[in-house]
Design an enzyme around this catalytic site. Sequence first.
Site, PDB file in Angstrom:
ATOM      1  N   ARG A  90      30.005  47.177  28.495  1.00  0.00           N
ATOM      2  CA  ARG A  90      29.982  47.536  29.912  1.00  0.00           C
ATOM      3  C   ARG A  90      31.134  48.497  30.169  1.00  0.00           C
ATOM      4  NH1 ARG A  90      31.809  44.173  35.163  1.00  0.00           N
ATOM      5  NH2 ARG A  90      31.046  45.703  36.645  1.00  0.00           N
ATOM      6  N   ARG A 240      38.660  42.951  49.391  1.00  0.00           N
ATOM      7  CA  ARG A 240      38.639  44.370  49.797  1.00  0.00           C
ATOM      8  C   ARG A 240      38.148  44.498  51.235  1.00  0.00           C
ATOM      9  NH1 ARG A 240      35.368  45.538  44.724  1.00  0.00           N
ATOM     10  NH2 ARG A 240      36.920  45.633  43.064  1.00  0.00           N
ATOM     11  N   GLU A 383      23.310  41.123  34.162  1.00  0.00           N
ATOM     12  CA  GLU A 383      23.763  42.434  33.677  1.00  0.00           C
ATOM     13  C   GLU A 383      23.815  42.464  32.157  1.00  0.00           C
ATOM     14  OE1 GLU A 383      26.777  41.664  36.666  1.00  0.00           O
ATOM     15  OE2 GLU A 383      27.032  43.828  36.861  1.00  0.00           O
TER      16      GLU A 383
END
Length: 396
Positions: A90, A240, A383
């Site tokens: 990745r 965030r 993923e």
Amino acid sequence: MKILVINAGSSSIKYQLFEMPGSTVVAKGMVERIGEPKSRLICVFDGKTHTSEQSIPDHEDAMDLILNTLVSKNLGILHNIAEITAVGHRVVHGGEEFTGSVLIDDRVIASIEKFADLAPLHNPPNLTGIRASIHKLPTAKQIACFDTAFHTTIPQVAYLYGLPYEIYEKYRVRRYGFHGTSHRYVSRRAAVLLAHPTDRVNLVTCHLGNGCSITAVKNGKSIDTSMGLTPLEGVVMGTRTGDLDPAILFYLADKGYSIDELNAMCNKKGGLLGISGKSNDMRNLTELAEKGDKRAQLAIDIFCYRIKKYVGAYAAVLGRLDAIVFTGGIGENCPHIRAGVCSELDAIGAILNPAKNAAKLAKEDDIQADTSRVKIFVIATNEEAAIAEDTYLLSK
Ligand code: ADP
């Protein structure tokens, strides 16, 4: 054929060993706290979890440990390390260059190094993992899968900011988007569930984990996404801030905050953590809110509200919407968040079935009401399986 998938972060390496074709997970685990006195190796094999603690100074040693574990006589996962035909890595940032996964060569390594400028926290550890893997498995093919690749189909009208054009020309400042492997994976699965060809489906995919991003998928391709030049833009996340009026930063700089302080405020101290003042973790916040903590409830409400705004905006961008997809730790496991996002979405044809939403769900399920024109799916992302698939196709 055995394929190893590696996700190297700054202090951890996650791994999964796949048997291909078929994407069967043979073994998986992680090395965490690399560089600390007590690093930990976890290996799940044959239904059992094996854990050991030792000092692992760097990623090279961590790769050594992973490979030694895979061939240890004790566990009997592999006879020989040479059974690993290929390794899929990745990689977070592939800039404008990589529109799909690629075989790694010197040119690819140089590009990943170049894009570290755009992803200083991610690309360097990704590269360290790649280098260690090349060193330890010199005969295996090495493949890079980029988080940005799925979003390289976003048109200029959606990726360009309203800055002077030369800022883009000079520095390539634009929207890149992240979580691409996850958005791509759930889009393909949604197409299967809809019984449509992949290149015919229009979706809004919501990847809600610690980091969160929303993507508009038109005819199977990403045409807009909420994260931008960096993963900071978009919805409110664990730590965030997501979208902000940029002038807030100038204002606070005037008040004496340094660039480093502002950076930490926006990336590490904002979002659910900043609003609640207690936690970035949705499980904790849900518990706190249930006990009457008003700021935890406010953080949850803002989280849902911001996602709903993106879903509505992307429905407008897409014209026709076939399905909304929820994935990631929060998307897959938090019915109250899905309910918050989907409340009063009937204006775009999406109506939730509260009983289905609250029920225990399979890995892939639909939760819309019978009267809903738009399907609402919960799809567990994978993923690693997507990276294993790409790696298999490129190394055949
Ligand atoms: P990452 O983005 O690091 O891969 P995840 O996709 O695991 O993270 O998502 C982490 C978030 O998902 C956290 O806020 C966590 O509270 C939430 N989460 C994960 N599992 C569950 C669960 N079983 N129930 C409720 N929330 C969960």
